[in-house]
Design an enzyme around this catalytic site. Structure first.
Site, PDB file in Angstrom:
ATOM      1  CB  CYS A   1      -6.730 -19.693  74.416  1.00 50.72           C
ATOM      2  SG  CYS A   1      -8.527 -19.479  74.475  1.00 50.72           S
TER       3      CYS A   1
ATOM      4  CG  HIS B   1      -7.533 -16.247  77.112  1.00 53.73           C
ATOM      5  ND1 HIS B   1      -7.087 -16.786  75.927  1.00 53.73           N
ATOM      6  CD2 HIS B   1      -6.428 -16.073  77.880  1.00 53.73           C
ATOM      7  CE1 HIS B   1      -5.767 -16.915  75.972  1.00 53.73           C
ATOM      8  NE2 HIS B   1      -5.353 -16.501  77.142  1.00 53.73           N
TER       9      HIS B   1
ATOM     10  CG  ASN C   1      -1.845 -16.103  78.329  1.00 54.24           C
ATOM     11  OD1 ASN C   1      -2.563 -16.825  77.638  1.00 54.24           O
ATOM     12  ND2 ASN C   1      -2.099 -14.820  78.514  1.00 54.24           N
TER      13      ASN C   1
END
Length: 448
Positions: free
Chosen positions: A70, A364, A385
């Protein structure tokens, strides 16, 4: 003095159940639907309508799939957005697999160097155990990606695409970590047997050769030069032959990485505000960029992020996405679940207590693209995201301002938005940052 749980204790606990109103309703709801569904609060969905007063259009979200990259995806997203606009290439992506290859190779060398440096310490030493627990993995932080780009540049995704081992990294990680642990023990033995520095270095290079081969087989050979071909959104054809990854970054991305500063919000007693911190053993490129964080109060962090958004620049940030989040709805809100009401218990903890107790830490990284300001104050934030288009609002999430307060820990800000005082504090502090222990929560890697 220790005391066991007695039958009288259990009888008292059982009798206490009758004092809690609605216990039978709560039991049926939780047992049939699960804790989160039974305690889900519809009001969060109403409050977090995806409408924003300041919004940057960033296009289609990327998808890291079954990997923990991520931090790479979100960082590369901040770099591709200006490129998409300037060169009129909608949904263009930079190669996450290219940075992935060099990250794993550099992390392997980082592990070996730290094993060599700590070889005289016993295997049971906490720091040595920390090293061997996870020699390398998918996770990382902003400064680590900058170190890779500064050394190796970057390429378009079309030139170095994803592979099965990039999108689902568990087998590659398991293979590499087994190899690194085995080789790390050999290096420790050589040092403790009195082998020369040249002998140890030669053996380490043999081990790195094996790592390189594993990565090439699994991820492909990274290009040294390539031809960059594309059609823009108006159908015009473009081609540049024989460009290197570093030349590509300089020409097509052009971001001055030194201008970007990592700021954190850690309200714990051991981290004074306006001080710069680094974390022992945290990094990837030996001799490259050091991870450095400037600790700020949460209001200062928000103010800087809003200034950057108002200037049309998105913001990389790190948070604890597993807390108070509804993935399919794409909602991040401290009121999304009312577990305290479901069980009639108190789950409240300060942000400092969450960090100190291990209840929360960054796991994250995503991108803030928008904010909704009401009377000058933020109420909710739009998040890009890297989980594809299925969850949330076609891959975008909405974060409440209360969730920001509770679970946002890190952001990357262009230095031009910092006050002169903050710039000076970062520059001075970065010369000799306060060293945190390897397991400090501010050393947590974004990996989801």
């Amino acid at each position: 003095m220790t005391k066991e749980i007695t039958n009288d204790n259990i009888a008292n606990y059982t009798a206490d159940l009758a004092k809690h109103a609605g216990i039978n309703i709560a039991s049926r709801a939780a047992q049939q639907n699960g804790i989160y569904k039974a305690s889900q609060n519809l009001q969060s969905k109403i409050d977090l309508d995806p409408t924003f007063s300041i919004e940057i259009d960033t296009g289609k979200p990327s998808d890291q799939k079954q990997s923990g990259r991520c931090w790479m995806f979100s960082a590369l997203n901040t770099m591709r957005h200006p490129l998409q606009k300037e060169y009129k290439v909608k949904d263009f992506e930079l190669s996450q697999n290219y940075t992935n290859f060099w990250d794993k190779f550099e992390k392997s060398n980082w592990f070996f160097e730290n094993v060599i440096a700590s070889a005289k310490q016993p295997l049971g030493d906490r720091k040595v155990s920390f090293l061997f627990a996870t020699p390398q993995q998918d996770g990382g932080q902003w400064d680590m990606l900058c170190g890779l780009i500064e050394k190796y540049g970057i390429v378009p995704k079309s030139v170095y695409p994803e592979t099965a081992n990039a999108t689902n990294s568990s087998a590659l990680n398991d293979t590499l970590n087994t190899l690194l642990r085995k080789d790390g023990l050999v290096l420790r033995t050589m040092i403790n047997e009195g082998k020369s520095e040249d002998e140890v270095e030669a053996r380490k290079n043999e081990f790195l050769n094996d790592v390189f081969r594993v990565l090439v087989v699994s991820l492909g050979m990274p290009p040294k030069k390539f031809d960059f071909e594309y059609k823009d959104d108006e159908g015009n054809y473009h081609r540049e032959a024989g460009i290197t990854p570093k030349e590509f970054f300089a020409k097509y991305v052009g971001m001055n990485l030194e201008d970007h500063v990592s700021i954190i919000n850690s309200p714990t007693a051991d981290k004074p505000y306006h001080k710069v911190f680094s974390v022992e053993y945290l990094g990837n490129v030996v001799g490259g960029r050091q991870v450095r964080h400037l600790n700020l109060e949460i209001a200062e962090m928000k103010d800087l992020i809003i200034k950057q958004l108002q200037a049309g620049e998105v913001v990389w940030f790190g948070s604890n996405v597993g807390k108070d989040s509804e993935r399919q709805l794409g909602l991040l809100d401290t009121n999304i679940y009312k577990r305290d009401e479901l069980f009639d218990i108190d789950l409240s903890m300060s942000k400092a207590d969450k960090l100190d107790s291990g209840e929360s830490m960054m796991d994250h990284a995503m991108v803030i693209t928008s904010v909704d300001l009401v009377e000058g104050k933020p109420t909710k934030w739009k998040i890009e995201n890297s989980w594809g288009e299925k969850p949330g609002f076609k891959g975008y999430f909405v974060m409440s301002d209360a969730w920001f307060d509770a679970f946002v820990y890190q952001a990357v800000i262009n230095k031009k938005f910092l006050s002169d005082d903050l710039k000076a504090e970062f520059v001075d502090g970065a010369k000799d940052p306060i060293q945190l222990l390897p397991w400090d929560p501010m050393g947590a890697l974004a990996f989801k």
